[in-house]
Design an enzyme around this catalytic site. Sequence first.
Site, PDB file in Angstrom:
ATOM      1  CG  HIS A  63      18.495   3.707   3.344  1.00  0.00           C
ATOM      2  ND1 HIS A  63      18.518   2.589   2.932  1.00  0.00           N
ATOM      3  CD2 HIS A  63      16.964   3.831   3.036  1.00  0.00           C
ATOM      4  CE1 HIS A  63      17.529   2.017   2.280  1.00  0.00           C
ATOM      5  NE2 HIS A  63      16.554   2.825   2.179  1.00  0.00           N
TER       6      HIS A  63
ATOM      7  CG  ASP B 278      19.070   1.613  10.053  1.00  0.00           C
ATOM      8  OD1 ASP B 278      19.271   1.701   8.959  1.00  0.00           O
ATOM      9  OD2 ASP B 278      18.440   0.853  10.570  1.00  0.00           O
TER      10      ASP B 278
ATOM     11  N   GLY C 251       4.223  -4.686   4.074  1.00  0.00           N
ATOM     12  CA  GLY C 251       4.418  -4.089   3.140  1.00  0.00           C
ATOM     13  C   GLY C 251       4.518  -2.770   2.866  1.00  0.00           C
TER      14      GLY C 251
ATOM     15  CG  LEU D 238       3.861   1.714   8.399  1.00  0.00           C
ATOM     16  CD1 LEU D 238       2.714   1.712   8.562  1.00  0.00           C
ATOM     17  CD2 LEU D 238       4.785   3.090   8.795  1.00  0.00           C
TER      18      LEU D 238
ATOM     19  CD  GLU E 108      13.919  -8.486   9.009  1.00  0.00           C
ATOM     20  OE1 GLU E 108      13.389  -7.911   8.022  1.00  0.00           O
ATOM     21  OE2 GLU E 108      13.465  -8.538  10.232  1.00  0.00           O
TER      22      GLU E 108
ATOM     23  CG  ASP F  76      12.943  -1.239  10.863  1.00  0.00           C
ATOM     24  OD1 ASP F  76      13.203   0.008  10.872  1.00  0.00           O
ATOM     25  OD2 ASP F  76      12.962  -1.889   9.833  1.00  0.00           O
TER      26      ASP F  76
END
Length: 387
Positions: free
Chosen positions: A37, A39, A128, A131, A167, A179
Site C-alpha cells: 500500500h 505505491d 482473486g 497476484l 483500472e 502492479d
Amino acid sequence: MKSPLLKRVLTSFSVGFDAAPSCVVHAPGRVNLIGEHTDYNDGFVLPCAIDYHTLVAAQPRDDRLVRVVAADYGNKLDEFSLDAPIKPLTAGDMGWANYVRGMVKMLLDHGLPLRGAELAVAGNVPQGAGLSSSASLEVAIGQAFKTLQGFDELSATEIALLAQKAENRFVGINCGIMDQLISARGAAGHALLIDCRSLDAAPVHLPDDVAVLIVHSRVKRGLVDSEYNTRRQQCEAAARHYGVPALRDVDEARLLAERGSLDERVFRRARHIVTENQRTLDAAEALAANDLRRMGELMAASHASMRDDFEITVPAIDQLVEILQGVIGTAGGARMTGGGFGGCVVALLPEAMVDAARTAIEAQYRAPSGEAATVYVCHPSAGAGPI
C-alpha cells in the site's frame, strides 16, 4: 512459459476466428516481496514478476472492430467498435472484458492510431489471490497492440501507466502503479525496487538458491475493493494533516512529533506507510547483500504492521505466516502480500526448505471453508513482450 497455456490460447484463437494469429504476447503476474500500500503514497515497493502469465494471441483486421475471446471463460466473445464510445459491460460473467475495453480506450485516448483486431486471451495467474491477474491482462492487451501495429515508441512504462488509468478510470479500482509497472518491466532473476513517484526501477538480484513461495490461503478477498479505497482516503487525509503531497514525504520522527489532533485510526494507517517505506529500502539492501536473516526480520515487521496498524490481514493469513516462519526460522521470512483481507502469503526461503514448508502447510492449515492452501513455487520473471 508453460506450454499448456500457449496451446490453450492458440486453440481458443483457432476456435474463435478459424485462423492462426500473427503474434502472441505475454505479460506476467507479480508478487510483492515488501512494500504494501506504499505505491499510491508515492513510496517504494519491491515486487518481482512471476512465471505465471496472461497470453494474448492476435491478428489485425481491415476494419475498426475489436473482437476478443476469453479461453478461461468458455471462449465467450466480446466485440466493440473503435469508432463508438467504449463503455463498461455490466453483465456479471463479462467482467473480464472491462479490463480489455478499458485498456483499448486508454490506448485510443493516448492518441495511438489503433486498427481493429482479433484477440484471444488465456492466463494462469491465479485470480482473486492478489497476484495481479488484472494488471497482467491490461498490460498484455497493451503489448498486443504494440506488437501488432509496431508501436515501437510506446515504452513499457507508458503501457504500465495506461494500464493503471484503465483500472482507475474504467474499471473503478483506485490502484497505484506497482502492479502494472512490474508486469511491464520485470527482470528475470531480479526483484525491482520501484520509486512510485519517479517510476525509477532498480533491479535487485535474488540469491540463486532462494525460492519465492506463494501460498494462497483460499480466503476470497471479498472486502478488498471497498476497503482498499478507504485505506487510500485515510492515507490522503494523513498527508493533508502533515501538509505534504503524499506520505512518502514524512519520516518517522515527524510522524510522531506532529501527530497533534490526527485521528488515531488515520495515524496508525500513516504509521504503516511511513515505516513500510523505510523497510522496503532496507529490504533491497538486505537482498543485495544476500542477508536473508535481515530480510526475514523486515518481512516479519511488515506483516505485523499490516496486521496491527493497517488492519488488512485476517486470522487465516496470520496463521499461514506463523506456520511458514516456524519452518523458515532465521533463514528467510514470510508475510501477507497483496491488497489484504485474504489472498496470499509470500515467503523467501532456501530451496532446500520448500518441501518442509509444503508439508507443514498441508498438515497444519485449512481455510475457514475447509479447503487446503495452494502452494506456488515461483521464479522472478521477465516483463511483458512478444513470444
